[in-house]
Design an enzyme around this catalytic site. Structure first.
Site, short mmCIF file in Angstrom:
data_model
loop_
_atom_site.label_atom_id
_atom_site.label_comp_id
_atom_site.label_asym_id
_atom_site.label_seq_id
_atom_site.Cartn_x
_atom_site.Cartn_y
_atom_site.Cartn_z
N LYS A 104 3.85 -1.19 5.96
CA LYS A 104 4.85 -0.94 4.62
C LYS A 104 5.77 -1.96 4.72
CE LYS A 104 7.61 2.86 3.00
NZ LYS A 104 7.14 2.86 1.77
N ASP A 141 18.30 3.70 8.49
CA ASP A 141 17.12 3.11 9.05
C ASP A 141 17.17 2.59 10.53
OD1 ASP A 141 15.95 3.94 6.57
OD2 ASP A 141 15.62 2.11 5.79
#
EC number: 2.5.1.19
Length: 426
Positions: free
Chosen positions: A412, A314
């Protein structure tokens, strides 16, 4: 469609307290649910993914109280498995950190549970986890495409025994299996097939399981033994660390245009592998300072790197846009699992980097980025992917600025990201 224009920023400085980690928040909520006793979680992330988990837990009869700002949660554990006398349908949005662990946890008890999500969730694989659960006696039926949600679980409990699980696509499958294994009817022996991706995320899982009183014997990440007869017991309080992936954008900002940027909530003592992102910035030439619970990045001329970033997938996305400000060609390797995230991140990143003028080579599991002499402004598509939006905020450090399409997709994991980012201007 909403757009956000980021005008050129000459220098940044400041301090950011990072919101709670998504990975830790959803793991801790599930373990607190299965545990005996009441758990108070502080610095819980307030975002879409966590809301999906909380809404599902409430629907399943779990009792909790949230503080006014949704960052403190007092949850009363079930002291065991989740069961339901009536059929339940749970909507989990595009939250992989809710879908995968809940799919596993709901096989432990009794009842019929259907798990659904947004259209993108129906394209995100879950087959490796389901195959493993079936080896332990789970009854799971796909409702559309084999290997993908939506699915229905007819729960009767999980048997112990030997189980094989693929480790080469997503560590979330192994995480889900590890978290439910202590509550199976017998001891569980997990054998990992293939290279285990995102290994540091397994360390997060094991650390939290230990915090809730469960023992796992780790044989060098190739095999895990989980003895039978264990129970999760609330540690009373759980402090959710700041999200190290979210910290990466501010650290990169400091490296590119510092000034000095300090992030708090993560540091030397973090259980998250993504803090190693700061080491990559250091390799590129940034000046990095570590504290127990903070990291400081100071600006310096950056040079390209060629690295395997499988362990920080990520945060590695932030290196792709930081590479626009580094001298030379940057190569990010062993990142196939970018393709099964919120969008196909390899394809999306290559497309958007080319818009600003970069020379990009997109491989099966790598990306190579050579910055242009002069960066171009562009309208960046974000693919309903929070990380695409946050990564391309780095283009504010180009002389041309940038326009971000659908900036609110950051909800999110980091709803007020752009407000925090704007606060860094020197």
């Amino acid at each position: 469609m909403k757009q956000l224009r980021l005008e050129p920023v000459v220098q940044v400085r400041g301090e950011i307290n990072i919101p709670g980690s998504k990975s830790i928040s959803n793991r801790a909520l599930l373990l607190a649910t299965l545990a005996k006793g009441t758990t108070t979680l502080t610095n819980l992330l307030d975002s879409d993914d966590i809301r999906h988990m909380l809404a599902s837990l409430k629907q399943l009869g779990v009792e909790y109280r949230l503080s006014q700002n949704n960052t403190v949660c007092e949850l009363t554990g079930l002291g065991g498995v989740i069961s339901s006398d009536t059929a339940q349908t749970l909507f989990l949005g595009n939250a992989g950190t809710a879908m995968r662990p809940l799919c596993a946890a709901l096989t432990l008890g009794r009842g019929e549970f259907t798990l659904t999500g947004e259209p993108r969730m129906e394209e995100r694989p879950i087959g490796d986890l389901v195959d493993a659960l079936k080896q332990l006696g789970a009854n799971i039926v796909y409702l559309k495409n084999d290997g993908f949600p939506p699915l229905t679980i007819n729960a009767t409990g999980l048997n112990g025994g030997d189980v094989e699980i693929a480790g080469d696509l997503s560590s979330q499958f192994l995480t889900a299996l590890l978290m439910v294994a202590p509550l199976a009817k017998g001891s569980v022996n997990i054998h990992v097939k293939g290279e285990l991706v995102s290994k540091p995320y397994i360390d997060i899982t094991l650390a939290l399981m230990a915090q809730f009183g469960v023992q796992v014997i780790n044989h060098d990440y190739a095999r895990f033994e989980i003895p039978a007869g264990q129970q999760y017991v609330s540690p009373g309080k759980v402090l959710v660390e700041g999200d190290a992936s979210s910290a990466s954008y501010f650290l990169a900002a400091g490296a590119i245009k510092g000034g000095e940027v300090k992030v708090t909530g993560v540091g030397r003592l973090s259980i998250q592998g993504d803090v190693k992102f700061a080491d990559v910035l250091e390799k590129m030439g940034a000046d990095i300072e570590w504290g127990d619970d903070y990291i400081i990045a100071r600006g310096a001329p950056l040079t390209a790197v060629d690295l395997d970033m499988n362990h920080i997938p990520d945060a590695a996305m932030t290196i792709a846009t930081a590479a626009l400000f580094a001298k030379g060609t940057t190569t990010i390797r062993n990142i196939y699992n970018w393709r099964i995230k919120e969008t196909d991140r390899l394809a999306a990143m290559a497309t958007e980097l080319r818009k600003v003028g970069a020379l990009v080579e997109e491989g099966h599991d790598y990306i190579q980025i050579t910055p242009p002499v002069v960066l171009n402004t562009a309208e960046i598509d974000t693919y309903n992917d929070h990380r695409m939006a946050m990564c391309f905020s780095m283009m504010a450090f180009a002389d041309c600025g940038i326009t971000i399409n659908d900036p609110d997709c950051t909800s999110k994991t980091f709803p007020d990201y752009f407000a925090q980012f704007a606060s860094l201007k020197a």
